[in-house]
Design an enzyme around this catalytic site. Structure first.
Site, short mmCIF file in Angstrom:
data_model
loop_
_atom_site.label_atom_id
_atom_site.label_comp_id
_atom_site.label_asym_id
_atom_site.label_seq_id
_atom_site.Cartn_x
_atom_site.Cartn_y
_atom_site.Cartn_z
CE LYS A 324 -69.36 -139.46 -102.00
NZ LYS A 324 -70.11 -138.41 -102.64
CD GLU A 411 -83.65 -130.72 -104.37
OE1 GLU A 411 -83.15 -131.50 -104.67
OE2 GLU A 411 -84.11 -130.39 -103.18
NE ARG A 439 -85.87 -132.52 -102.17
CZ ARG A 439 -85.44 -133.22 -101.06
NH1 ARG A 439 -85.91 -134.45 -100.65
NH2 ARG A 439 -84.66 -132.62 -100.35
#
Length: 678
Positions: A324, A411, A439
Site C-alpha cells: 500500500k 457491519e 448494511r
C-alpha cells in the site's frame, strides 16, 4: 507476445467515448486544459484507452506504471483523494487492462479506493484533476461515468457477488459465452460477510469468474481477524495447479470423470494436497482453484500469470501481494495516514495543514468522551467495523483494549455481536458510518430492537459528507431508524449536546441512535459545562423572538445553518424563532404544540432524506393535531432537506447550497413564503 485486439462492440472509438461519458456530460466542466506541453510523461500521454495500452510491448509496462504513479502523486498532492490504495494497485490494473479485452471483458472493483489508475487508463486522464469535485469525476468507479466502470464500487465486499452475476449472465447469453469477468477485491474487503457468500456460491453454477485478491495486509487501519493472519501465511504452487488441471483433463477426456463428479474429485485432491503440504487452503476447500501468492507490484509477473490462467474454465482466485502506497516512501511507511492524506507537497511528502481552525472533529468529541464514560462505567464496551481511526474508537481501543473491538468490514456482525454483549449485561457503543450502517439493517431490527437491548449506535458521517459522494452520504439513517419500534433517535447540534446524549444513552435501557456529521463541531467555550443527562424527547429553544410568525425547527448540526439564517433574516427585518428539536423519536410534542400555536409558518430543516425523515414526522404530527382539533390554529409547514434524488460529490458547503439547507437558502425560503401568504 500475441497482440490482443480491441473490443469489437460495433462502435467507433468516438462512439465508445461518447457512450462512456454521454450520461455524465452534464456534470463535467465546459473545457479542460490540454496535455500538450504540460509535462505528461511520454507513454502515458499516448494512452487514451486500454486499446492504446495493449499496443505497447511488455518491456514498456514498468515505465507505464512508474508514470501512472508520478501522475497520481502530482495530481493528488493538489486535489486530494484516496492515495495509498491506488498507488499499490497500479501494477495489477495495468496488467488487467493489458491482458483482458476491456470494456468487453469486465473488471469489477471492490471499493474504488484502488481504482485511480483504472480511470487514468480509460480516457479520463484529462478529467482526473476534477475527481471528487462538484461537477467532476466521481472518486469511485461509477457506471454512469464510463463504459469501463462495470459496477458501483463505493462499499466493500460486493465485487465477487456482482461479478459472479455477470459471469453467469454471459453463460446464459448467446454470443457472450467467451466474455471474461474479473473481480478485484482487497484483503480487507474479502473478510466481509457478503464476500464469503459470493465465494460460497462461486462453484455452485457454471462460470469462469476470476477473483484477484489484492493482499496489502491493510484496510484503512491495520487488518484484523483470522482471515488476515491466514492470508499472510498462505502459499500455493502454480506448478501444482497446472499438474492438477492436466490430470483432471486427462481423466475427463477418458470418460472417467463427469461434471457431477467434479466437486468430489476436487475435494479429494484438495484433501490430499492438505495432507502432503500440511496446509489447508480455504479457497480450494470451496472448490475454487487457487494460484499464488505472487508479487502484485511486478507488472510483468502479473501479466504472465494472467495470460496463463485467463482462459481456464471454472472459478479461480489469484492471490497477489502488494504494498500500500507503493512508489512513495512516506505512504509505504505510514499507509494509514496516507490512505487519504489531504493536500501535500509532492517533492517532500510534507502534508499541508488547512486553516488554523482549532475546533474539534465530531468523531474526536465522541472518541474522547467514550473513554470517560467507560472509565466510570465498567459495563460500557466499544465496537467499530474497520474504522477505529475514522470513528476515533481508537482511543477506546488504546485505553481499554479488552473492552473495545474492531471487527473488520463486518457491519452486520458488529451489530449482532453488540446484541450478544448487551444480552449478557454489557452496554455496547457501536461507532459506524451512516452509509455503512445501512448494511446491518436487519441486524438492528432482529438482533437489537425486537429484544429492546441497550445498544447505542453512534452514527458518524451522517448527512452530506462531501467529496466521497453518492455512495458515502449518510442521508437515510433518520428514515430507516425512525420506523423501528423500541428505537430512540437523536442528533446533537453541538459538541456539549453530543456528550450529553452519550451520557443519556449510557443510562438508557434500550436501543438508541445518535447521529452526527463529518467535519468539525461548532466552537465551544473554554470551560464547557460538565455533561448532564437529557430528558428523552425534550428539545430546546435556541431563539424565541417575540412576535415572530416564522419558526425554524432543526435537528442535528444543520441547526447551526438555521441559527445563521435567523441572524440573516433579522438583518432584513424579518423575525424568526429557532428550535433545536434534538430528538426525532420520540418527538417533543409539548414543544411542537407551543410552536404550532404561536406561529403561522413552520419550516423543518434536516441534513437527511426528506421522504420519511424529520420533516415527515413533524408533518404527520401536525396532520394528526389538526384532525383531532379542527378548531386549532393550523400553521403552514414546509420541509427543507435532501430531495428524492442521488447527490453527487462536492464540498459540503456546495452540496448544502444545492439542496437548499444552508443559511442563505433557508433565509430565502422564509422570505419567499412569508408574503403574501402570511
Amino acid at each position: 507476445m500475441e497482440e490482443i485486439p480491441a473490443a469489437d462492440s460495433g462502435q467507433s472509438k468516438e462512439e465508445v467515448e461518447e457512450s462512456a461519458f454521454g450520461s455524465y456530460a452534464q456534470f463535467l466542466p465546459d473545457s479542460l486544459p490540454s496535455d500538450a506541453g504540460s509535462g505528461v510523461p511520454t507513454l502515458l500521454a499516448r494512452i487514451n484507452s486500454p486499446a492504446d495500452l495493449r499496443l505497447l510491448s511488455p518491456e514498456q509496462l514498468p515505465q507505464v506504471c512508474a508514470e501512472l504513479r508520478s501522475f497520481l502523486i502530482d495530481t493528488l498532492a493538489e486535489n486530494p483523494g484516496h492515495f495509498a490504495s491506488s498507488m499499490g494497485a497500479v501494477d495489477i490494473i495495468v496488467a488487467l487492462h493489458y491482458v483482458f479485452n476491456t470494456p468487453d471483458d469486465r473488471i469489477v472493483y471492490d471499493v474504488g479506493h484502488q481504482a485511480y489508475a483504472h480511470k487514468l487508463l480509460t480516457g479520463r486522464r484529462d478529467l482526473f484533476k476534477t475527481q471528487r469535485t462538484l461537477g467532476g469525476l466521481s472518486g469511485f468507479p461509477n457506471p454512469t461515468e464510463s463504459a469501463y466502470d462495470t459496477f458501483m464500487a463505493g462499499h466493500a465486499s460486493n465485487s465477487i457477488s456482482a461479478a459472479l452475476g455477470m459471469a453467469i449472465a454471459d453463460k446464459l447469453t448467446p454470443g457472450h459465452e467467451q466474455r471474461k469477468t474479473v473481480a478485484l477485491i482487497g484483503d480487507a474487503s474479502i473478510s466481509g460477510g457478503l464476500a464469503f457468500e459470493g465465494l460460497n456460491n462461486a462453484a455452485n453454477n457454471p462460470n469462469d469468474l476470476l477473483i484477484i485478491l489484492n493482499d496489502n495486509e491493510m484496510s484503512i487501519d491495520s487488518n484484523v481477524g483470522s482471515l488476515h493472519k491466514y492470508l499472510s501465511a498462505l502459499s500455493t504452487s502454480l506448478r501444482y495447479n497446472r499438474a492438477r488441471k492436466k490430470i483432471y483433463d486427462f481423466f475427463r477426456t477418458k470418460g472417467y470423470i463427469g461434471d457431477r463428479g467434479k466437486g468430489l474429485i476436487l475435494r479429494f485432491n484438495n484433501s490430499v494436497k492438505s495432507l502432503v503440504s500440511r496446509q489447508q487452503n480455504i479457497f480450494e476447500g470451496l472448490n475454487i482453484r487457487y494460484f499464488g501468492p505472487f508479487d502484485g507490484n511486478d507488472v510483468n509477473k502479473v501479466v504472465k500469470v494472467l495470460q496463463e490462467i485467463k482462459d481456464m474454465k471454472g472459478p479461480r482466485i489469484l492471490h497477489l501481494h502488494t504494498t500500500k502506497g507503493k512508489g512513495y516512501h512516506q505512504a509505504e511507511a505510514d499507509p494509514t495516514t496516507w490512505h487519504a492524506p489531504g493536500k501535500f507537497c509532492a517533492a517532500t511528502g510534507q502534508r499541508i495543514k488547512g486553516s488554523s481552525d482549532n475546533r474539534e472533529l465530531w468523531q474526536e468529541v465522541f472518541g474522547k468522551y467514550i473513554v470517560s464514560l467507560a472509565a466510570d462505567n465498567p459495563e460500557i464496551v466499544g465496537i467499530t467495523a474497520a474504522m477505529p481511526s475514522g470513528t476515533s474508537m481508537i482511543r477506546m481501543l488504546k485505553a481499554f483494549p479488552k473492552r473495545a473491538f474492531d471487527v473488520g468490514i463486518s457491519e452486520g456482525h458488529a451489530v449482532t455481536f453488540a446484541g450478544g454483549l448487551a444480552a449478557a449485561g454489557k452496554h455496547p457503543f457501536v461507532a459506524i458510518y451512516s452509509s455503512f450502517l445501512q448494511r446491518a439493517y436487519d441486524n438492528i431490527i432482529h438482533d437489537v430492537c425486537i429484544q429492546n437491548l441497550p445498544v447505542t449506535f453512534c452514527i458518524d458521517r451522517a448527512g452530506l459528507v462531501g467529496e466521497d459522494g453518492v455512495t458515502h452520504h449518510g442521508l437515510f439513517d433518520l428514515v430507516y431508524l425512525r420506523c423501528i419500534p423500541n428505537m430512540t433517535v437523536a442528533a446533537p447540534m453541538d459538541a456539549p449536546t453530543l456528550r450529553n446524549l452519550m451520557l443519556t444513552a449510557s443510562r438508557h435501557q434500550g436501543p438508541m441512535a445518535i447521529r452526527y456529521p463529518r467535519g468539525k463541531a461548532p466552537a465551544e467555550t473554554e470551560t464547557p459545562a460538565a455533561p448532564a443527562p437529557l430528558t428523552i424527547g425534550c428539545g430546546r429553544i435556541v431563539t424565541r423572538t417575540p412576535e415572530a410568525r416564522v419558526a425554524l425547527l432543526s435537528i442535528g448540526e444543520i441547526g447551526n445553518e438555521a441559527a445563521e439564517a435567523v441572524r440573516i433574516l433579522a438583518e432584513k427585518g424579518i423575525k424568526a424563532s429557532h428550535y433545536d428539536m434534538i430528538w426525532l423519536k420520540p418527538l417533543d410534542t409539548d414543544l411542537l404544540e407551543q410552536v404550532a400555536a404561536g406561529h403561522d409558518l413552520i419550516i423543518t430543516i434536516e441534513d437527511g432524506a426528506l421522504k420519511g425523515g424529520f420533516g415527515s414526522a413533524v408533518g404527520e404530527w401536525l396532520e394528526a393535531r389538526q384532525a383531532a382539533h379542527p378548531e386549532a390554529k393550523a400553521p403552514r409547514h414546509i420541509s427543507a432537506g435532501i430531495p428524492d434524488q442521488w447527490i453527487a460529490q462536492g464540498s459540503v458547503a456546495q452540496l448544502r447550497a444545492i439542496a437548499g439547507i444552508d443559511a442563505n437558502s433557508i433565509s430565502q425560503l422564509v422570505t419567499a413564503n412569508i408574503e403574501p401568504a402570511i
